[in-house]
Design an enzyme around this catalytic site. Structure first.
Site, mmCIF file in Angstrom:
data_model
loop_
_atom_site.group_PDB
_atom_site.id
_atom_site.type_symbol
_atom_site.label_atom_id
_atom_site.label_comp_id
_atom_site.label_asym_id
_atom_site.label_seq_id
_atom_site.Cartn_x
_atom_site.Cartn_y
_atom_site.Cartn_z
ATOM 1 C CB CYS A 2 -9.159 15.096 0.410
ATOM 2 S SG CYS A 2 -10.086 13.581 0.155
ATOM 3 N NE ARG A 27 -5.129 17.421 4.232
ATOM 4 C CZ ARG A 27 -5.441 17.404 5.511
ATOM 5 N NH1 ARG A 27 -4.504 17.638 6.408
ATOM 6 N NH2 ARG A 27 -6.662 17.181 5.918
ATOM 7 C CD1 TRP A 74 -7.617 8.354 2.144
ATOM 8 C CD2 TRP A 74 -5.737 8.156 0.973
ATOM 9 N NE1 TRP A 74 -7.030 7.172 2.489
ATOM 10 C CE2 TRP A 74 -5.883 7.016 1.787
ATOM 11 C CE3 TRP A 74 -4.631 8.245 0.135
ATOM 12 C CZ2 TRP A 74 -4.960 5.980 1.795
ATOM 13 C CZ3 TRP A 74 -3.713 7.215 0.151
ATOM 14 C CH2 TRP A 74 -3.876 6.100 0.972
ATOM 15 C CG ASN A 100 -10.499 16.693 4.088
ATOM 16 O OD1 ASN A 100 -10.568 15.475 4.013
ATOM 17 N ND2 ASN A 100 -9.817 17.313 5.028
ATOM 18 N N GLY A 101 -13.561 15.193 3.874
ATOM 19 C CA GLY A 101 -14.411 14.723 4.971
ATOM 20 C C GLY A 101 -15.406 13.698 4.450
ATOM 21 C CD GLU A 479 2.899 -3.705 14.830
ATOM 22 O OE1 GLU A 479 3.187 -4.706 14.157
ATOM 23 O OE2 GLU A 479 3.067 -2.549 14.412
ATOM 24 C CE LYS A 483 5.820 -1.079 13.468
ATOM 25 N NZ LYS A 483 4.706 -1.248 12.567
ATOM 26 C CD GLU A 486 9.064 -1.438 10.520
ATOM 27 O OE1 GLU A 486 8.284 -1.608 11.490
ATOM 28 O OE2 GLU A 486 8.665 -1.230 9.368
ATOM 29 C CG HIS A 502 7.382 -23.971 26.448
ATOM 30 N ND1 HIS A 502 7.305 -25.178 27.113
ATOM 31 C CD2 HIS A 502 6.211 -23.341 26.695
ATOM 32 C CE1 HIS A 502 6.131 -25.275 27.722
ATOM 33 N NE2 HIS A 502 5.449 -24.171 27.487
ATOM 34 C CE LYS A 599 3.295 3.119 4.882
ATOM 35 N NZ LYS A 599 3.346 2.703 6.288
HETATM 36 C C1 F6R Z 1 5.912 -2.731 9.384
HETATM 37 C C2 F6R Z 1 5.150 -2.689 8.138
HETATM 38 C C3 F6R Z 1 5.120 -3.914 7.306
HETATM 39 C C4 F6R Z 1 3.781 -4.043 6.562
HETATM 40 C C5 F6R Z 1 3.826 -5.226 5.583
HETATM 41 C C6 F6R Z 1 2.497 -5.415 4.880
HETATM 42 O O1 F6R Z 1 5.841 -1.518 10.073
HETATM 43 O O2 F6R Z 1 4.588 -1.697 7.782
HETATM 44 O O3 F6R Z 1 5.364 -5.059 8.063
HETATM 45 O O4 F6R Z 1 2.768 -4.223 7.504
HETATM 46 O O5 F6R Z 1 4.828 -5.005 4.619
HETATM 47 O O6 F6R Z 1 2.122 -4.272 4.184
HETATM 48 P P1 F6R Z 1 0.634 -4.035 3.743
HETATM 49 O O7 F6R Z 1 -0.170 -3.772 4.955
HETATM 50 O O8 F6R Z 1 0.702 -2.847 2.831
HETATM 51 O O9 F6R Z 1 0.180 -5.266 3.040
#
Ligand code: F6R
Length: 604
Positions: A2, A27, A74, A100-101, A479, A483, A486, A502, A599
């Site tokens: 927070c 935050r 948060w 915060n905490g 993953e 990353k 992406e 394969h 996001k």
């Molecule tokens: C990749 C990434 C996305 C999310 C996906 C699901 O870096 O962030 O692949 O993981 O869109 O998002 P959430 O976790 O919010 O359901």
């Protein structure tokens, strides 16, 4: 995580507090509030929602005064409602507190205070603090003594700022959560982080754990909890206010990669405990909570799917019947679901449309729903029968980093509760849980290693990048590739190492570096597969501890400390996060906002 702001000055505090909250919104942003006083009591305005909404709702004339505190939240205890927003007060409204905490002993403190007649209005852990201060004031203590005694009663981590009606003073304390004092010509600031007040001053004093400060218009006293004076010298920060939300980092992604020791500590806090080392205690899941469950299905997308796969493999390896599903495919490929099925949705945002749809489908078939998320009060949290919060704090970079490691760790903890209830085959996992407790420090040691940056630069311009792993190394390979593609826009793929032969081996050339993840589980097989690629000319990078046989064979090495095989993949993932970040940085990509991505993906 927070954000706290406080102001003691000679001018009206409200605008400074609101600017501070806007600057701290990275935050946390699920509710916000301010409290101001001018000698005629404390006036408070707080509500769920963003700071901009609070700002619109505020009548500055009513909130007139030179002393004030503010908070952007948060949620960790209680959903993001108006009642749970900070500042919190005692029953007389003579004390206001922002925090915060996490107060670990709040339940005990709350019930003792309730027995004494204190009435609580929120679900938060924070509300015990103003009530404790009130309790000591009622006993005849001065405001300062009452604050110190209240702080002395707290266990856990906190940055706290408090004010008592009709006193031109702010009291604050720090233990485990950041707090900084800003000094300008007209007064003083208190804040979780420097960006809160960087428009006004760059002269700051960073508090240390155990510090208590008393802030008056004419000066600040830095003391121990017992009241002994301590020497804290101001320093000047050389920060551009624009950049300040990212702290010392060029991008939020890098900041969030580096926040992992803290986010993991928050995920674990209070959850590994008991008389036996390694006992797991998850809120809402006492022993027997999973009795009767016959099968477990994970649903998730993207990075969260990789965390789900990690959890699923860890549970399968302990004899629990689980399967992991891409949420968007679940509708057409889910195995049968009934009331003995536990469906675990893994979603950082809690708002991913694909995941929500999968949950609704499972619910319609009678499944029990559990959501593992970072966002209290999100749709996925509200849809589920139970929620486990990963407590990673806000993640701004579009590429998920710290939320992945926190999700995976939460699923390992959850696995233990499920294994205990369903008589899984891994009975003694003390070594794993001991390593888990030390994971924040282990992560820190990797973050200091510069090899990933050097390798990112060395292999820049390759045709494609391959990531391979087996068992718990497989989701990490997926993953690592996600990353990489992406944020660099370069082609990358993740494979189960045994699958290379394969088909994908046809793609391997000297222009396709292969990153092989060794977890300590069936490493010989991974090494055989990696060598098959190396023989075809691919540069081989071994992600493993020093001294591993693969280091002698590979062309390069990304080092990870030796830990339990259930955790090694998470360490490898940190190296791969750094690799992707530095490759994208060298290519000049907009790392925090990669093209075409968002996001939170709220469409199917
Ligand atoms: C990749 C990434 C996305 C999310 C996906 C699901 O870096 O962030 O692949 O993981 O869109 O998002 P959430 O976790 O919010 O359901």
């Amino acid at each position: 995580m927070c954000g706290i702001i406080g102001r003691v000055g000679t001018d009206e505090a409200i605008d400074t507090l609101l600017t501070g909250l806007e600057n701290l919104e990275y935050r946390g942003y699920d509710s916000a509030g301010v409290a101001v006083q001018n000698g005629s009591g404390i006036k408070i305005q707080k509500q769920s929602g963003k700071v901009a909404e609070l700002k619109q709702a505020i009548d500055s004339d009513l909130l007139s005064g030179e002393v004030g505190i503010g908070h952007t939240r948060w949620s960790t205890h209680g959903p993001p409602t108006d009642e749970n927003a900070h500042p919190h007060t005692d029953s007389t409204r003579d004390v206001a507190v922002v925090h915060n905490g996490i107060i670990e002993n709040y339940a005990t403190l709350k019930s003792s205070l309730q027995e004494l007649g204190h009435e609580f209005e929120s679900d938060t852990d924070t509300e015990v603090i103003p009530h404790l201060i009130q309790y000591y004031l009622d006993e005849g203590a001065s405001a300062e003594t009452a604050f110190r005694r209240a702080i002395d009663d707290l266990e856990g981590s906190y940055a706290v700022a408090a004010m008592v009606a009709n006193e031109h003073v702010l009291y604050a304390a720090r233990q485990g959560s950041p707090l900084v004092v800003g000094l300008d010509d007209d007064g003083f600031f208190l804040a979780s982080d420097v960006p809160a007040f960087l428009e006004y001053t760059d002269d700051v004093v960073y508090l240390e754990d155990g510090d208590v400060v008393v802030v008056r218009p004419d000066g600040v006293e830095f003391t121990t909890l017992e009241g002994h004076a301590i020497d804290r010298q101001p320093e000047t920060v050389a920060w551009d206010p624009e950049q300040a939300g990212k702290g010392e980092y060029d991008h939020f992604m890098l900041k969030e990669i580096h926040e992992q020791p803290t986010s993991l500590a928050q995920a674990i806090e209070g959850r590994i405990q008991g008389d036996e080392p390694g006992e797991v205690a998850l809120e809402s899941f006492p022993p027997g909570a999973f009795d009767g469950i016959e099968r477990i299905q994970f649903v998730a997308c993207g990075t969260s799917y990789h965390a789900a796969l990690y959890g699923s493999i860890a549970m399968n390896q302990c004899g629990i019947q689980t399967s992991a599903h891409l949420a968007n495919e679940y509708g057409v490929s889910a195995p049968p679901v009934d009331e003995n099925t536990l469906v675990i949705a893994v979603t950082q945002s809690g708002e991913t449309a694909d995941t929500l749809n999968a949950m609704r489908r499972a619910e319609a078939d009678g499944a029990r729903l559990l959501t593992v998320t970072n966002v209290v009060g999100s749709t996925a949290a509200r849809l589920a029968d139970d929620v486990l919060l990963i407590r990673a704090g806000p993640e701004i970079g579009v590429a998920a980093t710290k939320t992945f490691s926190s999700q995976a760790v939460m699923l390992l903890l959850l696995a233990q509760c499920i294994i205990d209830d369903l008589d899984g085959t891994c009975e003694d996992r003390r070594a794993l849980y001991n390593d888990l407790s030390g994971l924040p420090d282990t992560f820190s040691s990797i973050l200091e290693d510069g090899t990933a940056k050097a390798l990112a630069e060395q292999y820049l311009g390759a045709e494609s990048y391959f990531f391979i792993g087996r068992g718990l190394g497989f989701p990490v390979a997926l993953e690592g590739a996600l990353k990489f593609k992406e944020i660099t826009y370069e082609h990358a793929e993740g494979f189960a190492s045994g699958e290379l032969k394969h088909g994908p081996l046809a793609l391997v050339t000297p222009e396709t570096p292969v990153f092989a993840i060794f977890t300590g589980d069936e490493d010989e097989k991974v090494l055989n597969n990696a060598e098959e690629a190396q023989t075809r000319g691919a540069p081989l990078v071994a992600v493993c501890p020093a001294g591993h046989r693969a280091v002698d064979i590979a062309d390069a090495h990304l080092d990870i400390p030796a830990v339990d095989p259930d955790l090694a993949g998470l360490l490898a993932n940190v190296q791969l996060q750094l690799l992707s970040y530095h490759a994208a940085d060298a290519l000049g990509r907009p790392i925090d906002k990669p093209r075409n991505l968002a996001k939170s993906v709220t469409v199917e």
